[in-house]
Design an enzyme around this catalytic site. Sequence first.
Site, PDB file in Angstrom:
ATOM      1  N   ASN A 210       0.843  -1.196   0.000  1.00  6.54           N
ATOM      2  CA  ASN A 210       0.000   0.000   0.000  1.00  6.54           C
ATOM      3  C   ASN A 210       0.877   1.245   0.000  1.00  6.54           C
ATOM      4  O   ASN A 210       2.100   1.148  -0.005  1.00  6.54           O
ATOM      5  CB  ASN A 210      -0.970  -0.014   1.189  1.00  6.54           C
ATOM      6  N   ASP A 279      -4.537  -5.960   5.223  1.00  6.00           N
ATOM      7  CA  ASP A 279      -5.577  -6.735   5.906  1.00  6.00           C
ATOM      8  C   ASP A 279      -5.617  -8.177   5.413  1.00  6.00           C
ATOM      9  O   ASP A 279      -6.031  -9.074   6.137  1.00  6.00           O
ATOM     10  CB  ASP A 279      -6.949  -6.075   5.682  1.00  6.00           C
ATOM     11  N   LYS A 289       8.051 -17.402 -10.356  1.00  9.82           N
ATOM     12  CA  LYS A 289       7.323 -16.265 -10.930  1.00  9.82           C
ATOM     13  C   LYS A 289       6.082 -16.766 -11.700  1.00  9.82           C
ATOM     14  O   LYS A 289       6.202 -17.683 -12.530  1.00  9.82           O
ATOM     15  CB  LYS A 289       8.268 -15.512 -11.864  1.00  9.82           C
ATOM     16  N   PRO A 305      -3.564 -11.571  10.626  1.00 11.41           N
ATOM     17  CA  PRO A 305      -3.866 -11.337  12.043  1.00 11.41           C
ATOM     18  C   PRO A 305      -3.883  -9.839  12.331  1.00 11.41           C
ATOM     19  O   PRO A 305      -3.146  -9.080  11.700  1.00 11.41           O
ATOM     20  CB  PRO A 305      -2.695 -12.010  12.775  1.00 11.41           C
ATOM     21  N   ASP A 306      -4.716  -9.415  13.280  1.00 10.22           N
ATOM     22  CA  ASP A 306      -4.748  -8.005  13.670  1.00 10.22           C
ATOM     23  C   ASP A 306      -3.727  -7.797  14.791  1.00 10.22           C
ATOM     24  O   ASP A 306      -3.950  -8.214  15.930  1.00 10.22           O
ATOM     25  CB  ASP A 306      -6.158  -7.612  14.119  1.00 10.22           C
ATOM     26  N   ILE A 307      -2.626  -7.154  14.460  1.00  8.97           N
ATOM     27  CA  ILE A 307      -1.516  -7.015  15.414  1.00  8.97           C
ATOM     28  C   ILE A 307      -1.940  -6.148  16.597  1.00  8.97           C
ATOM     29  O   ILE A 307      -1.718  -6.486  17.762  1.00  8.97           O
ATOM     30  CB  ILE A 307      -0.287  -6.397  14.698  1.00  8.97           C
ATOM     31  N   PHE A 323      -3.971   3.739  14.741  1.00 10.40           N
ATOM     32  CA  PHE A 323      -4.187   4.779  13.734  1.00 10.40           C
ATOM     33  C   PHE A 323      -5.305   4.309  12.814  1.00 10.40           C
ATOM     34  O   PHE A 323      -5.401   3.123  12.503  1.00 10.40           O
ATOM     35  CB  PHE A 323      -2.910   5.006  12.911  1.00 10.40           C
ATOM     36  N   LYS A 337     -13.343   1.554  15.482  1.00 15.26           N
ATOM     37  CA  LYS A 337     -12.092   0.786  15.643  1.00 15.26           C
ATOM     38  C   LYS A 337     -11.605   0.833  17.085  1.00 15.26           C
ATOM     39  O   LYS A 337     -11.086  -0.152  17.609  1.00 15.26           O
ATOM     40  CB  LYS A 337     -11.011   1.330  14.704  1.00 15.26           C
ATOM     41  N   LYS A 341     -11.371  -2.863  18.690  1.00 11.27           N
ATOM     42  CA  LYS A 341     -10.026  -3.391  19.008  1.00 11.27           C
ATOM     43  C   LYS A 341      -9.703  -3.241  20.490  1.00 11.27           C
ATOM     44  O   LYS A 341      -8.638  -3.626  20.930  1.00 11.27           O
ATOM     45  CB  LYS A 341      -8.972  -2.676  18.154  1.00 11.27           C
TER      46      LYS A 341
END
Length: 410
Positions: A210, A279, A289, A305-307, A323, A337, A341
Amino acid sequence: MGSLSNKHLVLGVTGGIAAYKSADLARRLRELGAEIRVVMTRAATEFITPLTMQAVSANPVRLHMLDAEAESGMSHIELARWADAVIVAPASANFIAKMAHGRADDLLSTLCLATEAVVALAPAMNQQMWENPATQDNLARVKQNGVRVFGPAQGAQACGETGPGRMLEPTEIAARAAELFSTGALDGRHVLVTAGPTWEALDPVRGITNRSSGKMGYAVAEAALEAGASVVLVSGPTALADPEGVTTVHVRSAQEMLEAVHAQANNIDIFIAVAAVGDYRPETVAPQKIKKHSDTLTIKLVKNPDILASVAALSPAPFTVGFAAETENLEHHARKKLLDKRIDLIVANDVRVGSAGFDSDYNQLLLIDKNGVIELPRARKIRLARALIQRVAGKYHAKSTAQDSRYAHR
Ligand code: CTP
């Protein structure tokens, strides 16, 4: 000695024999990592040439309010905004008097009036002038207005007299300048920061990533260091240099970031997740390749996984800050969020095209927690990071105190 890495300093030079030391000071400040812009008064140019100051500062020197050439590059207001600190060395008795009365009759005095940055003066003058009650009154007044005063030293003076009024040596002024940024708000605390994007490999040469540049996360790590914390930065792939004094761990994928974070998570007081973690990742990584054999190609993605949530779920958990990069309904999405979380604070920023955010040096933030919303208006990322760390430190200490008193009442 402290660091001035990434700091923008305006070095103001006023008229006095100590101005010959300002060239050395510019070098010392740069050695500590600062970027310097020099502003000289007319009298200063009688003692040292602008060319010398340009050479040692590696930037054009500003001399006049209405400087047609420089104006296009940076006006006095831009310069006032650009500065993290203004150091006036030497500061003459006349300049201190002008500051005490808010006069703005040349570029340097106008700049000092226009800036929100901390202003520090290194006085240099004859000892009689220094001890004159008028000078002492002016000093008391500028100090009351938040101006910092470095020195002066005692000793032999250029005029042949001995006493107080010598400018501090450049190394001492540089060290004091670095101390301006050490708030001590997180002295002795351990802070872990994630930053940058992640890279989720598809095959040996391709991957999903990203637009995160890592700049905000790196700025947060530096601000935590300035506040006295020992800082570990877990960074995805970025083009940025490792911040000096911060332990930087480089990772690529979300899984690697998770592991690097949990290797530290039991020993930290504060966790700040700035990374733009992918995500999803491809379910399988092709060993070779991928060739374009067919007209379409379907890639199955599985959730990462959501750290941040995993650290917030630890018991005991550190103070956790997330953030939220959003393109619409900023506060609403960010608050969701915060709750989902189960974190202590969420920092929301608008990443619509054209706004501050990704890859920019500027940003603007909303700090949201159960007590409400604080807006940090558009500013350079390092400045926002400092303001954020100051708030985080306050909230972290308030939470620790509340927890301590709860245990004491059990
Ligand atoms: N985060 C994380 N691990 C993930 C995903 C996100 O630690 N796997 C952290 C980020 O570092 C950031 C916050 O969680 O602090 C962002 O929350 P998230 O819900 O992932 O944001 P988005 O990906 O933007 O969510 P959505 O796509 O649902 O808007």
